[in-house]
Design a protein around this motif. Structure first.
Motif, PDB file in Angstrom:
ATOM      1  N   PRO A  31       0.800  -1.238   0.000  1.00  0.00           N
ATOM      2  CA  PRO A  31       0.000   0.000   0.000  1.00  0.00           C
ATOM      3  C   PRO A  31       0.823   1.273   0.000  1.00  0.00           C
ATOM      4  O   PRO A  31       0.430   2.271  -0.611  1.00  0.00           O
ATOM      5  CB  PRO A  31      -0.840  -0.128   1.274  1.00  0.00           C
TER       6      PRO A  31
ATOM      7  N   VAL B  56       0.214   3.984  -2.962  1.00  0.00           N
ATOM      8  CA  VAL B  56      -0.232   5.364  -2.746  1.00  0.00           C
ATOM      9  C   VAL B  56       0.693   6.333  -3.476  1.00  0.00           C
ATOM     10  O   VAL B  56       0.239   7.296  -4.102  1.00  0.00           O
ATOM     11  CB  VAL B  56      -0.284   5.679  -1.237  1.00  0.00           C
TER      12      VAL B  56
ATOM     13  N   VAL C  46      -2.412   5.060   6.822  1.00  0.00           N
ATOM     14  CA  VAL C  46      -1.488   4.147   6.129  1.00  0.00           C
ATOM     15  C   VAL C  46      -0.417   3.638   7.091  1.00  0.00           C
ATOM     16  O   VAL C  46      -0.093   2.448   7.128  1.00  0.00           O
ATOM     17  CB  VAL C  46      -0.843   4.845   4.920  1.00  0.00           C
TER      18      VAL C  46
ATOM     19  N   GLU D 220      -6.714   4.594  -2.214  1.00  0.00           N
ATOM     20  CA  GLU D 220      -7.622   4.165  -1.155  1.00  0.00           C
ATOM     21  C   GLU D 220      -8.020   2.704  -1.344  1.00  0.00           C
ATOM     22  O   GLU D 220      -8.079   1.930  -0.377  1.00  0.00           O
ATOM     23  CB  GLU D 220      -8.866   5.051  -1.136  1.00  0.00           C
TER      24      GLU D 220
ATOM     25  N   VAL E 149      -5.126   0.452  -0.250  1.00  0.00           N
ATOM     26  CA  VAL E 149      -4.978   0.356   1.208  1.00  0.00           C
ATOM     27  C   VAL E 149      -6.055  -0.542   1.803  1.00  0.00           C
ATOM     28  O   VAL E 149      -5.773  -1.418   2.634  1.00  0.00           O
ATOM     29  CB  VAL E 149      -5.022   1.756   1.845  1.00  0.00           C
TER      30      VAL E 149
ATOM     31  N   GLU F  74      -5.561  -4.275   1.655  1.00  0.00           N
ATOM     32  CA  GLU F  74      -4.559  -4.903   2.514  1.00  0.00           C
ATOM     33  C   GLU F  74      -5.103  -5.312   3.878  1.00  0.00           C
ATOM     34  O   GLU F  74      -4.367  -5.866   4.692  1.00  0.00           O
ATOM     35  CB  GLU F  74      -3.343  -3.988   2.656  1.00  0.00           C
TER      36      GLU F  74
ATOM     37  N   ALA G 219      -7.254   1.154   8.110  1.00  0.00           N
ATOM     38  CA  ALA G 219      -8.133   1.226   6.933  1.00  0.00           C
ATOM     39  C   ALA G 219      -9.283   2.193   7.166  1.00  0.00           C
ATOM     40  O   ALA G 219      -9.659   2.980   6.288  1.00  0.00           O
ATOM     41  CB  ALA G 219      -8.668  -0.165   6.591  1.00  0.00           C
TER      42      ALA G 219
ATOM     43  N   VAL H 177      -7.986   5.787   6.909  1.00  0.00           N
ATOM     44  CA  VAL H 177      -7.765   6.180   5.514  1.00  0.00           C
ATOM     45  C   VAL H 177      -9.077   6.552   4.852  1.00  0.00           C
ATOM     46  O   VAL H 177      -9.184   7.573   4.157  1.00  0.00           O
ATOM     47  CB  VAL H 177      -7.064   5.036   4.740  1.00  0.00           C
TER      48      VAL H 177
END
Length: 300
Positions: A111, A115, A134, A254, A257, A260, A293, A296
């Motif tokens: 991630p 990003v 993150v 996004e 992320v 993950e 998460a 974010v």
């Protein structure tokens, strides 16, 4: 279906659907990783899975979706090269390292670079609160990997090599996430890209797996392996298809992320099927992943 997906781009409904697709991709990606790492040699599992989804995609690519426009062919060729590199690195990572250690490292590395890639390619900018999310997510993922490393007795002697390969694999995860987002956005019909991606991507590794199987002194029986491939093919369609559609509908960073959070689901799979224990420390680390998460998404 294609027209409906395209109509949702840039809308609040599209953002909500992208969120749901990214979470679905996280769950299914954990299942996919476990299928490749399970009882069979990872190269054989990969070949069976790729062959299955390639065969499934072929009639859709040839007879259902519109054919790719000329500019899309080199993009599909690039995706094939990138995914081949990713699969080679991932295969060696699973050969040399314990699944519960190397899988979080792969997913934790991805991630951060994704990003950055989304910023370079698509001009996406994360807000400070999102960067905090993150970091929280990565802290939870790498903390989970460190905890698993301290408590595993599997492949200890090859673990340093496996960890280096896992970091490199995570880099390829970010690369293919960004590149595939570029590819599916370049296609007028997103399902054209998906169908041809799976068809082309399924060509190489069945051959690699067949050659490896022929050289084995103790060859596994084919029906269970082919069943694993069929199951993995369906999971791959839903998992990779979901994340690709999510990156077309909303921000690439996004979606990357959120995917993950698969590490949390992978820990659950390891507990249920591989006999790994989930104690309070691991639960706390998985909570950090989920919190990252949420931060974010809220920060966006």
């Amino acid at each position: 279906m294609s027209a409906w997906i395209v109509s949702l781009e840039g809308t609040e409904a599209g953002r909500s659907l992208a969120l749901a697709l990214a979470i679905l991709a996280a769950i299914l990606h954990a299942v996919f990783g476990a299928l490749q790492k399970g009882r069979h040699d990872p190269w054989l599992s990969r070949g069976a899975i790729d062959g299955a989804y390639g065969l499934m995609a072929m009639p859709f690519a040839l007879f259902v979706v519109p054919w790719p426009a000329p500019h899309l062919w080199p993009i599909l060729a690039g995706a094939f090269v990138i995914h081949t590199g990713y699969k080679i690195l991932q295969g060696y990572t699973y050969v040399y390292g314990a699944y519960t250690v190397v899988y979080p490292v792969v997913r934790g590395t991805g991630p951060f670079f994704a990003v950055i890639g989304a910023w370079i390619v698509f001009g996406e900018r994360f807000q400070p609160l999102q960067w905090l999310g993150v970091l929280v997510l990565m802290g939870g993922i790498f903390g989970l990997a460190a905890y698993n490393l301290a408590h595993t007795t599997v492949a200890r002697e090859t673990m340093p090599r496996a960890l280096m390969l896992a970091v490199a694999t995570g880099g390829f995860v970010a690369l293919y996430t960004t590149y595939d987002a570029y590819g599916i956005r370049a296609a007028a019909d997103p399902f054209t890209f998906l169908a041809w991606f799976f068809f082309i991507d399924g060509l190489l590794f069945p051959v690699v797996a067949a050659l490896r199987w022929r050289r084995m002194a103790d060859r596994p029986t084919l029906p269970p392996l082919l069943l694993r491939g069929f199951t993995g093919g369906i999971v791959a369609f839903l998992s990779f298809g979901s994340i690709m559609l999510a990156t077309r509908l909303d921000k690439v960073g996004e979606a990357a992320v959120l995917r993950e959070t698969s590490t949390v689901f992978a820990a659950g799979i390891a507990y249920l099927f591989f006999g790994e224990k989930v104690g309070p420390r691991r639960l706390a680390l998985m909570g950090l992943i989920a919190a990252g998460a949420v931060i974010v998404e809220a920060g966006g």
